[in-house]
Write an enzyme that holds these catalytic residues in place. Structure first.
Site, PDB file in Angstrom:
ATOM      1  N   CYS A   2       0.834  -1.186   0.000  1.00  0.00           N
ATOM      2  CA  CYS A   2       0.000   0.000   0.000  1.00  0.00           C
ATOM      3  C   CYS A   2       0.878   1.247   0.000  1.00  0.00           C
ATOM      4  O   CYS A   2       2.101   1.169  -0.029  1.00  0.00           O
ATOM      5  CB  CYS A   2      -0.890   0.015   1.252  1.00  0.00           C
ATOM      6  SG  CYS A   2      -1.848  -1.503   1.472  1.00  0.00           S
ATOM      7  N   LEU A  55      -3.409  -1.908  -2.029  1.00  0.00           N
ATOM      8  CA  LEU A  55      -3.284  -3.014  -2.969  1.00  0.00           C
ATOM      9  C   LEU A  55      -3.759  -4.256  -2.231  1.00  0.00           C
ATOM     10  O   LEU A  55      -3.104  -4.711  -1.283  1.00  0.00           O
ATOM     11  CB  LEU A  55      -1.838  -3.176  -3.445  1.00  0.00           C
ATOM     12  CG  LEU A  55      -1.588  -4.281  -4.466  1.00  0.00           C
ATOM     13  CD1 LEU A  55      -2.192  -3.913  -5.819  1.00  0.00           C
ATOM     14  CD2 LEU A  55      -0.083  -4.538  -4.634  1.00  0.00           C
ATOM     15  N   VAL A  57      -4.241  -7.795  -1.062  1.00  0.00           N
ATOM     16  CA  VAL A  57      -3.570  -9.091  -1.173  1.00  0.00           C
ATOM     17  C   VAL A  57      -4.135 -10.078  -0.163  1.00  0.00           C
ATOM     18  O   VAL A  57      -4.339 -11.247  -0.469  1.00  0.00           O
ATOM     19  CB  VAL A  57      -2.042  -8.930  -0.983  1.00  0.00           C
ATOM     20  CG1 VAL A  57      -1.356 -10.282  -0.914  1.00  0.00           C
ATOM     21  CG2 VAL A  57      -1.456  -8.099  -2.120  1.00  0.00           C
ATOM     22  N   ASN A  81       1.711  -0.389   5.437  1.00  0.00           N
ATOM     23  CA  ASN A  81       2.173  -0.830   4.117  1.00  0.00           C
ATOM     24  C   ASN A  81       3.088  -2.018   4.319  1.00  0.00           C
ATOM     25  O   ASN A  81       4.124  -1.889   4.986  1.00  0.00           O
ATOM     26  CB  ASN A  81       2.925   0.319   3.430  1.00  0.00           C
ATOM     27  CG  ASN A  81       3.725  -0.147   2.222  1.00  0.00           C
ATOM     28  OD1 ASN A  81       3.300  -1.040   1.497  1.00  0.00           O
ATOM     29  ND2 ASN A  81       4.883   0.451   2.006  1.00  0.00           N
ATOM     30  N   GLY A  82       2.736  -3.177   3.775  1.00  0.00           N
ATOM     31  CA  GLY A  82       3.633  -4.313   3.895  1.00  0.00           C
ATOM     32  C   GLY A  82       2.903  -5.640   3.992  1.00  0.00           C
ATOM     33  O   GLY A  82       1.711  -5.745   3.720  1.00  0.00           O
ATOM     34  N   GLU A  83       3.651  -6.642   4.387  1.00  0.00           N
ATOM     35  CA  GLU A  83       3.117  -7.977   4.637  1.00  0.00           C
ATOM     36  C   GLU A  83       3.808  -8.563   5.861  1.00  0.00           C
ATOM     37  O   GLU A  83       5.037  -8.491   5.971  1.00  0.00           O
ATOM     38  CB  GLU A  83       3.346  -8.911   3.440  1.00  0.00           C
ATOM     39  CG  GLU A  83       2.660  -8.500   2.157  1.00  0.00           C
ATOM     40  CD  GLU A  83       1.151  -8.573   2.214  1.00  0.00           C
ATOM     41  OE1 GLU A  83       0.606  -9.217   3.138  1.00  0.00           O
ATOM     42  OE2 GLU A  83       0.502  -7.981   1.328  1.00  0.00           O
ATOM     43  N   GLY A 381      14.607 -13.149  -6.264  1.00  0.00           N
ATOM     44  CA  GLY A 381      15.852 -13.646  -5.669  1.00  0.00           C
ATOM     45  C   GLY A 381      16.762 -12.537  -5.171  1.00  0.00           C
ATOM     46  O   GLY A 381      17.935 -12.786  -4.884  1.00  0.00           O
TER      47      GLY A 381
END
Length: 617
Positions: A2, A55, A57, A81-83, A381
């Site tokens: 976000c 966003l 998710v 903002n994040g996960e 990666g």
């Protein structure tokens, strides 16, 4: 993922003019809408305003922000903002403590955990994040940023008002905040760029919250405190134990970062890092009867134009094909042409709010937009080379012995095109050296280490604090500008903490670059992939692209309205353009050589114009 923004003042009652201040929040949201195209929300009370673009998710239907919750007499609001990858485990812990939840999203887990346990709760979070919490009870604002700085968070203070945003453009949307750059900012652009000093926003008076820190704002003052830092200690595991522990940490991080309510994909270059991420994701999805989507990136006609060199020994395509067959993925080969690449140079500046990694970043933005047409979440990666010692400067004697940033050992390109009058004003080498020496002084030491191992540790710390941060910035801005959440399993703080103390003879077992990671990946990847030499992110070698850059730079410097003319000499630039292009001697990293210098200068000019930058010389 976000975009977040907001402001806080204890000398202004924002509720007295709600239309005005809601308008400011909406403006801050609009300029970051790319970070969250699925929704937005606002929060305003007398001392604080919060803005959020989303966003979706996780918990797509119920996870709207700003989110408010009350626990007893304590009430707070959050924008995040994040996960948080260990969210399911944290949620179970809180439920065992009697907490009830209204959603399935990690935002609520953070807020309830914070209401219950306070600022120390951030130490429980495994993820990538920046968030702001307004505590209505004690009337304080808190800003938090993840341990490695994967997610950005900028702030400034204007009078008694603290202003924050995911990106500098959000702060510049606040009334009477101007884009100004002084000599220090220009030293960042020309002396260190596309890197920048950790914590500096380049624009005058705009800072970035340091990774692993939180800010507490009250009254008219704020305090910034660390909650995490690297610690050096003896490594006592055997080789076999180290391999097993590394394998366990890496595969667990990848599996955790598959957490999503929407389909995931991976970026696949055929190198060991992206191949390992792809192999683990593919295996997990196959257990569910699903196929993993993968993407690889290259440039049109690179099979004809490619020039092998010490930094980039091979093309990716054959190695990508090998991994597609091994993992049975659903793959798309994405290519970027010279015209698109040139055009995206300037949108990359819009995404970063600064001149950036030239065509390396522009192409990443182009590819992220292509991926975002089908996916919201991609695993990459990134960061393995910084942590496992994959770059040439970990191995080359001249880099280890150089008393400077090992990815910027040739300083001449940074100064040779500047006007003499500008060069006299900007102590670029002194500025870069001071930044380097400060980082060396901050390196966590281990008592009893020999001089060689001590230097390896310094190089590792430089990479984590500088080079890795530049690539994380690139990945975040390119991905989020396209509405794509790019995850970086190798930046899991547990991996970083463990590998920080693994001695070099294990990381580079028997002299094999990233030997430890290769050993940890045995059985998961084809033997040929395990033996592949490092080859970085691809770049174009098309002479047509270089001609576009040359023509554009000459036109720019010939235009009396171009702000770059204040800084760069046309005569010196024309003289440089007469020389043969040198792709094998980068002035930054492994990819930014002669053509990328031209591209970087074009970005500087665009940035000065687009942001109407006031130069304070």
């Amino acid at each position: 993922m976000c975009g977040i923004a907001g402001f806080c003042s204890f000398n202004v009652n924002f509720r007295e003019e709600p239309a005005r201040w809601y308008g400011v929040l909406q403006k801050m949201n609009r300029c970051q809408k790319h970070r969250g195209p699925d929704g937005d929300g606002l929060f305003l009370e007398r001392s604080c305003g919060l803005a959020h673009t989303r966003l979706s998710v996780l918990d797509i239907g119920l996870g709207a922000q700003p989110m408010t919750r009350q626990l007893g007499s304590r009430k707070a609001a959050i924008v995040y903002n994040g996960e948080i990858y260990n969210m399911p485990a944290l949620r179970r812990e809180l439920e065992q403590e009697g907490m009830l939840f209204e959603t399935r999203c990690d935002t609520e887990v953070i807020l309830i955990g914070w209401l219950l346990h306070g600022t120390d709760y951030v130490k429980k979070l495994n993820g990538i994040f920046s968030f702001a919490i307004w505590d209505e009870t004690v009337r304080r604002l808190y800003l938090f940023r993840d341990r490695l700085g994967v997610k950005p968070l900028f702030f400034t203070q204007k009078g008694s008002t603290l202003i924050f945003s995911s990106e500098p453009k959000g702060i510049l949307a606040f009334p009477d905040v101007k884009a100004r750059v002084d000599r220090e900012g220009l030293c960042e652009v020309f002396g260190l760029g596309p890197a920048r000093t950790c914590g500096k926003g380049v624009f005058k008076d705009i800072s970035e919250l340091l990774p692993g820190h939180y800010l507490e704002y009250y009254g008219s003052d704020f305090h910034i405190r660390p909650y995490w830092r690297l610690e050096s200690r003896p490594h006592t595991d055997s080789w076999e134990q180290t391999v097993e522990r590394t394998r366990s940490l890496v595969t667990d991080a990848i599996r955790l970062q598959m957490l999503s309510d929407v389909p995931i994909c991976t970026f696949l270059s055929g190198g060991i890092d992206s191949s390992l991420v792809t192999a683990v994701c593919s295996s997990e999805l196959q257990k569910q009867g699903k196929r993993l989507d993968t993407y690889s990136f290259d440039f049109k006609d690179n099979d004809r134009n490619f020039r092998a060199n010490a930094f980039q020994p091979s093309q990716d395509r054959p190695w990508v094909d090998l991994m597609i067959a091994h993992c049975r993925t659903c793959h798309q080969y994405l290519e970027c042409g010279s015209a698109e690449l040139f055009d995206y140079l300037f949108e990359a500046v819009d995404a970063r709010d600064l001149p950036c990694m030239a065509d390396v970043e522009a192409s990443m933005l182009y590819f992220c937009k292509r991926v975002a047409a089908n996916h919201k979440v991609a695993l990459t990666g990134e960061c393995a080379d910084e942590i496992f010692g994959g770059y040439p400067w970990f191995h080359k004697k001249e880099c280890l012995e150089a008393d400077c940033f090992p990815w910027s050992m040739d300083f001449a390109p940074r100064t040779m095109l500047l006007k003499d009058s500008v060069k006299a004003l900007l102590p670029l080498e002194d500025y870069a050296r001071a930044a380097y020496e400060k980082t060396i002084d901050e390196t966590p030491r281990l008592y009893g280490e020999n001089a060689t191992e001590r230097r390896r540790r310094e190089i590792s710390y430089l990479n984590i604090k500088w080079f890795m941060q530049t690539l994380l910035d690139r990945m975040d801005r390119a991905g989020m500008h396209a509405g794509l959440e790019a995850r970086v399993p190798f930046a899991d703080h547990r991996i970083v903490e463990y590998l920080w103390n693994v001695p070099w003879e294990m990381k580079c077992k028997d002299g094999v670059v990233k030997g430890l990671l290769r050993a940890a990946a045995e059985g998961l990847l084809p033997a040929k992939t395990l033996r592949r030499k490092k080859s970085p992110y691809p770049k174009t070698y098309d002479p047509a692209y270089e001609n576009l850059l040359r023509t554009a730079l000459i036109e720019t410097l010939s235009d009396t309205r171009s702000p770059l003319r204040e800084l760069i000499s046309l005569d010196k630039t024309l003289e440089l353009m007469q020389r043969p292009s040198d792709y094998g001697r980068p002035f930054y990293g492994q990819l930014m050589a002669g053509p990328q210098l031209f591209a970087y200068l074009l970005q500087v000019n665009y940035w000065l114009k687009k942001y109407d930058v006031e130069l304070l010389l």
